[in-house]
Design a protein around this motif. Structure first.
Motif, PDB file in Angstrom:
ATOM      1  N   THR A   1       0.855  -1.191   0.000  1.00  0.00           N
ATOM      2  CA  THR A   1       0.000   0.000   0.000  1.00  0.00           C
ATOM      3  C   THR A   1       0.889   1.237   0.000  1.00  0.00           C
ATOM      4  O   THR A   1       2.022   1.203   0.501  1.00  0.00           O
ATOM      5  N   PRO A   2       0.411   2.361  -0.542  1.00  0.00           N
ATOM      6  CA  PRO A   2       1.217   3.586  -0.550  1.00  0.00           C
ATOM      7  C   PRO A   2       1.512   4.069   0.869  1.00  0.00           C
ATOM      8  O   PRO A   2       0.779   3.780   1.815  1.00  0.00           O
ATOM      9  N   SER A   3       2.585   4.839   0.986  1.00  0.00           N
ATOM     10  CA  SER A   3       2.997   5.370   2.290  1.00  0.00           C
ATOM     11  C   SER A   3       2.799   6.880   2.350  1.00  0.00           C
ATOM     12  O   SER A   3       3.526   7.579   3.060  1.00  0.00           O
ATOM     13  N   ASP A   4       1.803   7.396   1.608  1.00  0.00           N
ATOM     14  CA  ASP A   4       1.575   8.846   1.591  1.00  0.00           C
ATOM     15  C   ASP A   4       1.300   9.389   2.991  1.00  0.00           C
ATOM     16  O   ASP A   4       1.661  10.525   3.306  1.00  0.00           O
ATOM     17  N   ARG A   5       0.664   8.577   3.825  1.00  0.00           N
ATOM     18  CA  ARG A   5       0.436   8.975   5.216  1.00  0.00           C
ATOM     19  C   ARG A   5       1.405   8.189   6.105  1.00  0.00           C
ATOM     20  O   ARG A   5       1.419   6.965   6.094  1.00  0.00           O
ATOM     21  N   HIS A   6       2.232   8.916   6.831  1.00  0.00           N
ATOM     22  CA  HIS A   6       3.148   8.296   7.779  1.00  0.00           C
ATOM     23  C   HIS A   6       3.501   9.315   8.849  1.00  0.00           C
ATOM     24  O   HIS A   6       3.129  10.497   8.751  1.00  0.00           O
ATOM     25  N   SER A   7       4.177   8.884   9.883  1.00  0.00           N
ATOM     26  CA  SER A   7       4.522   9.761  11.009  1.00  0.00           C
ATOM     27  C   SER A   7       6.011   9.672  11.296  1.00  0.00           C
ATOM     28  O   SER A   7       6.662   8.667  10.996  1.00  0.00           O
ATOM     29  N   LEU A   8       6.537  10.752  11.886  1.00  0.00           N
ATOM     30  CA  LEU A   8       7.938  10.823  12.269  1.00  0.00           C
ATOM     31  C   LEU A   8       8.049  11.125  13.759  1.00  0.00           C
ATOM     32  O   LEU A   8       7.301  11.950  14.282  1.00  0.00           O
ATOM     33  N   ILE A   9       8.974  10.461  14.419  1.00  0.00           N
ATOM     34  CA  ILE A   9       9.403  10.840  15.757  1.00  0.00           C
ATOM     35  C   ILE A   9      10.791  11.450  15.599  1.00  0.00           C
ATOM     36  O   ILE A   9      11.737  10.768  15.199  1.00  0.00           O
ATOM     37  N   VAL A  10      10.911  12.748  15.863  1.00  0.00           N
ATOM     38  CA  VAL A  10      12.166  13.458  15.618  1.00  0.00           C
ATOM     39  C   VAL A  10      12.832  13.774  16.957  1.00  0.00           C
ATOM     40  O   VAL A  10      12.281  14.516  17.782  1.00  0.00           O
TER      41      VAL A  10
ATOM     42  N   LYS B   1       4.848   4.709  23.995  1.00  0.00           N
ATOM     43  CA  LYS B   1       3.474   5.044  24.368  1.00  0.00           C
ATOM     44  C   LYS B   1       2.870   6.025  23.365  1.00  0.00           C
ATOM     45  O   LYS B   1       1.695   5.895  22.977  1.00  0.00           O
ATOM     46  N   THR B   2       3.662   7.004  22.923  1.00  0.00           N
ATOM     47  CA  THR B   2       3.176   7.958  21.931  1.00  0.00           C
ATOM     48  C   THR B   2       2.850   7.267  20.619  1.00  0.00           C
ATOM     49  O   THR B   2       1.818   7.526  19.994  1.00  0.00           O
ATOM     50  N   VAL B   3       3.722   6.377  20.189  1.00  0.00           N
ATOM     51  CA  VAL B   3       3.556   5.700  18.903  1.00  0.00           C
ATOM     52  C   VAL B   3       2.288   4.855  18.876  1.00  0.00           C
ATOM     53  O   VAL B   3       1.635   4.723  17.831  1.00  0.00           O
ATOM     54  N   GLN B   4       1.902   4.303  20.031  1.00  0.00           N
ATOM     55  CA  GLN B   4       0.685   3.492  20.084  1.00  0.00           C
ATOM     56  C   GLN B   4      -0.544   4.283  19.668  1.00  0.00           C
ATOM     57  O   GLN B   4      -1.523   3.716  19.183  1.00  0.00           O
ATOM     58  N   GLY B   5      -0.511   5.597  19.842  1.00  0.00           N
ATOM     59  CA  GLY B   5      -1.656   6.421  19.490  1.00  0.00           C
ATOM     60  C   GLY B   5      -1.609   6.992  18.086  1.00  0.00           C
ATOM     61  O   GLY B   5      -2.515   7.736  17.699  1.00  0.00           O
ATOM     62  N   LEU B   6      -0.585   6.661  17.315  1.00  0.00           N
ATOM     63  CA  LEU B   6      -0.473   7.189  15.953  1.00  0.00           C
ATOM     64  C   LEU B   6      -1.112   6.224  14.966  1.00  0.00           C
ATOM     65  O   LEU B   6      -0.866   5.013  15.028  1.00  0.00           O
TER      66      LEU B   6
ATOM     67  N   THR C   1      -0.685   5.795  11.725  1.00  0.00           N
ATOM     68  CA  THR C   1       0.042   5.465  10.502  1.00  0.00           C
ATOM     69  C   THR C   1       1.344   4.753  10.845  1.00  0.00           C
ATOM     70  O   THR C   1       1.740   4.653  12.005  1.00  0.00           O
ATOM     71  N   GLU C   2       2.036   4.268   9.798  1.00  0.00           N
ATOM     72  CA  GLU C   2       3.366   3.716  10.028  1.00  0.00           C
ATOM     73  C   GLU C   2       4.294   4.838  10.498  1.00  0.00           C
ATOM     74  O   GLU C   2       4.119   6.001  10.150  1.00  0.00           O
ATOM     75  N   VAL C   3       5.294   4.474  11.290  1.00  0.00           N
ATOM     76  CA  VAL C   3       6.129   5.443  11.980  1.00  0.00           C
ATOM     77  C   VAL C   3       7.596   5.243  11.594  1.00  0.00           C
ATOM     78  O   VAL C   3       8.065   4.112  11.472  1.00  0.00           O
TER      79      VAL C   3
ATOM     80  N   GLU D   1       3.253  14.439  11.681  1.00  0.00           N
ATOM     81  CA  GLU D   1       2.340  13.598  10.908  1.00  0.00           C
ATOM     82  C   GLU D   1       2.308  14.105   9.473  1.00  0.00           C
ATOM     83  O   GLU D   1       2.115  15.296   9.224  1.00  0.00           O
ATOM     84  N   VAL D   2       2.550  13.182   8.533  1.00  0.00           N
ATOM     85  CA  VAL D   2       2.658  13.515   7.116  1.00  0.00           C
ATOM     86  C   VAL D   2       1.446  12.963   6.387  1.00  0.00           C
ATOM     87  O   VAL D   2       1.126  11.774   6.498  1.00  0.00           O
ATOM     88  N   ASP D   3       0.762  13.823   5.647  1.00  0.00           N
ATOM     89  CA  ASP D   3      -0.384  13.427   4.838  1.00  0.00           C
ATOM     90  C   ASP D   3      -0.159  13.995   3.438  1.00  0.00           C
ATOM     91  O   ASP D   3      -0.381  15.174   3.198  1.00  0.00           O
ATOM     92  N   GLY D   4       0.305  13.146   2.521  1.00  0.00           N
ATOM     93  CA  GLY D   4       0.685  13.632   1.203  1.00  0.00           C
ATOM     94  C   GLY D   4       1.902  14.522   1.322  1.00  0.00           C
ATOM     95  O   GLY D   4       2.965  14.089   1.762  1.00  0.00           O
ATOM     96  N   GLU D   5       1.752  15.801   0.958  1.00  0.00           N
ATOM     97  CA  GLU D   5       2.850  16.755   1.117  1.00  0.00           C
ATOM     98  C   GLU D   5       2.592  17.730   2.265  1.00  0.00           C
ATOM     99  O   GLU D   5       3.346  18.690   2.438  1.00  0.00           O
ATOM    100  N   ARG D   6       1.588  17.466   3.055  1.00  0.00           N
ATOM    101  CA  ARG D   6       1.255  18.338   4.181  1.00  0.00           C
ATOM    102  C   ARG D   6       1.829  17.755   5.464  1.00  0.00           C
ATOM    103  O   ARG D   6       1.625  16.579   5.779  1.00  0.00           O
TER     104      ARG D   6
END
Length: 493
Positions: A130-139, A165-170, A172-174, A374-379
């Motif tokens: 599946t596409p990864s257009d939606r994903h999350s980052l922990i920086v 604990k934070t990641v459990q609430g996201l 999308t893939e992280v 949190e990344v959604d497309g280019e946003r």
């Protein structure tokens, strides 16, 4: 038939079967297999990039850190690498493939063998289902593990569980981004840092900071050898969804006697050449996420140009793109919108394992923590998450008696100019009044330093606000971020 002829016939049949299998690998009789990529004059590295079914993947960008090319329609590439100076060959993983990783670290590179006149480096990538257009980052920034304090226990026992604990609430893939200073001049602690990444369970892209350069060495290339042994190239790119990610080493360590002095900040001509070549494969107008240890874009162009080698060349290279740039190093938190908002600089406060340095707070009063993007497309949307604190902990308030003034102060560490006004609301229910943005040091951090905790000098922060409470003895501060989340905090005296 004698046993000798029977054995000979068996050997011949086995050879025919092996030949048939070899000719079918890669999807056709003329497909490339081991030993079937011909040499080319002047080309010292060659290989094929395939998917897990054995089919060559066209258009994959491959580099040795200087030379950049793309695979042909069969997945084959060639590089004219200077094997005496190059350490790795690596792929810029395309968006339709998963990031190869082991134990939380990406594995998209091969070590160059200088004993071979021509290196063969093949890569196998797994197509995404599946596409990864939606994903999350922990920086994270400036973890700085050290052997002479509690940093390792704090990192593994406090920071890592909080991130989990934070990641459990996201939803999308992280992925993780770790902005350098993984350790504090002790390269033997890289395995402890990696232990935390393995526990987190998602792929984290790391890059080196000044304290990740071995202080026993006197040149940049030698000082990076320990880092490269654990993490591979210090400069690389990947594609996830619609975002092109650039990871850059902007610590210039040549002839520095220690990791704490005489290094300079910037990009070498060689790194700039690689960036320019890499971006030729990225369409203008796309969104880049650039990560480096030291912030590249900052509050004034003049400051950045003066302090960062090759700043203008870098700025020219990224000018056709929308950019989010992440940096650490400063031990404070700051968001700055640049180039009419098309480029945003995120200076991430420390995510320290080390409670000995700065205690639980950064030089600007920001609590230790990390950014959640949190990344959604280019946003992109983001917030700062204090380690051990709640998601809506976005400010700290100071009553008049604590600041040696008649004003109430609010340190709103995630603030940027796209947020609403920061408002003071009296406890009596009077009208909300916009607080004045000002610069001053953080009272809590000053109190922490007064206890004997070692740390940097207090920083005049860009995200401090003050208001006159009049005769009130308490009230509330309210602000809404650029993504519609409203935060409130109360104080009384």
């Amino acid at each position: 038939m004698s046993k000798f002829y029977m054995r000979l016939l068996s050997v011949c049949l086995a050879a025919l079967v092996l030949a048939a299998c070899s000719s079918s690998e890669g999807g056709g009789d003329d497909g490339p297999t081991a030993g079937q990529i011909p040499d080319k004059a002047g080309m010292t590295v060659k290989g094929i990039v395939k998917d897990s079914a054995g089919n060559g993947i066209a258009g994959v960008v491959v580099s040795d850190g200087l030379e950049v090319t793309a695979t042909d329609e069969r997945g084959i590439y060639y590089l004219a690498s200077d094997l005496a100076r190059r350490n790795f060959v690596f792929v810029s993983v395309p968006a339709d493939c998963e990031i190869p990783a082991t134990q939380g670290c990406p594995r998209f590179y091969r070590k160059i063998d200088r004993k071979q006149a021509v290196n063969r480096a093949d890569f196998t990538l797994t197509r995404r289902k599946t596409p990864s257009d939606r994903h999350s980052l922990i920086v994270m920034a400036d973890i700085q593990l050290a052997a002479d304090n509690t940093s390792v226990d704090s990192y593994l026992g406090h920071v890592v569980p909080d991130v989990l604990k934070t990641v459990q609430g996201l939803p999308t893939e992280v992925y993780g981004v770790s902005l350098g200073d993984l350790v504090w001049n002790d390269m033997s602690l890289f395995p402890k840092y990696r232990q935390g990444l393995e526990t987190l369970g998602f792929t984290t892209f790391s890059l080196p900071g000044n304290h990740d350069h071995d202080p026993a060495e006197l040149t940049d290339s030698l000082a990076l050898q320990s880092y490269e042994r654990y993490f591979g190239p210090a400069n690389y790119s990947v594609n996830i969804g619609k975002i092109h990610y650039l990871f850059l080493d902007n610590i210039l360590f040549d002839h520095a006697p220690t990791a704490e002095e005489e290094y300079t900040i910037g990009l070498t001509d060689e790194i700039c050449r690689w960036i320019e070549a890499d971006l030729r494969y990225v369409p203008a107008g796309s969104t880049l996420v650039v990560s480096s240890h030291c912030p590249i874009l900052c509050h004034t162009k003049n400051t950045a140009a003066r302090n960062h080698r090759n700043f203008q060349r870098f700025l020219d290279a990224i000018s056709p793109y929308k950019v989010h740039a992440f940096g650490g190093h400063k031990h404070y938190h700051d968001i700055y919108r640049y180039d009419d908002g098309r480029k945003v600089m995120h200076c991430i406060a420390r995510t320290p394992g080390d409670l000995f340095i700065n205690g639980d707070v950064n030089c600007d009063g920001t609590p230790r923590g990390y950014a959640v993007v949190e990344v959604d497309g280019e946003r992109l949307s983001w917030y700062y998450k204090p380690a051990g604190g709640k998601r809506d902990m976005q400010m700290r308030l100071y009553a008049p008696g604590r600041t040696n003034s008649a004003c109430v102060y609010a340190n709103v560490w995630g603030y940027d100019t796209a947020w609403s006004a920061v408002e003071w609301i009296p406890a009596s229910g009077g009208q909300a009044v916009a607080m004045e943005r000002t610069q001053r040091t953080d009272p809590y951090y000053e109190e922490v330093l007064a206890t004997g905790v070692r740390g940097g000098m207090p920083t005049n922060t860009w995200h401090m606000f003050r208001g006159d409470p009049g005769s009130e003895r308490g009230g509330m501060v309210r602000v809404t971020d650029s993504f519609g989340h409203t935060y409130e905090s109360s104080v009384s005296w």
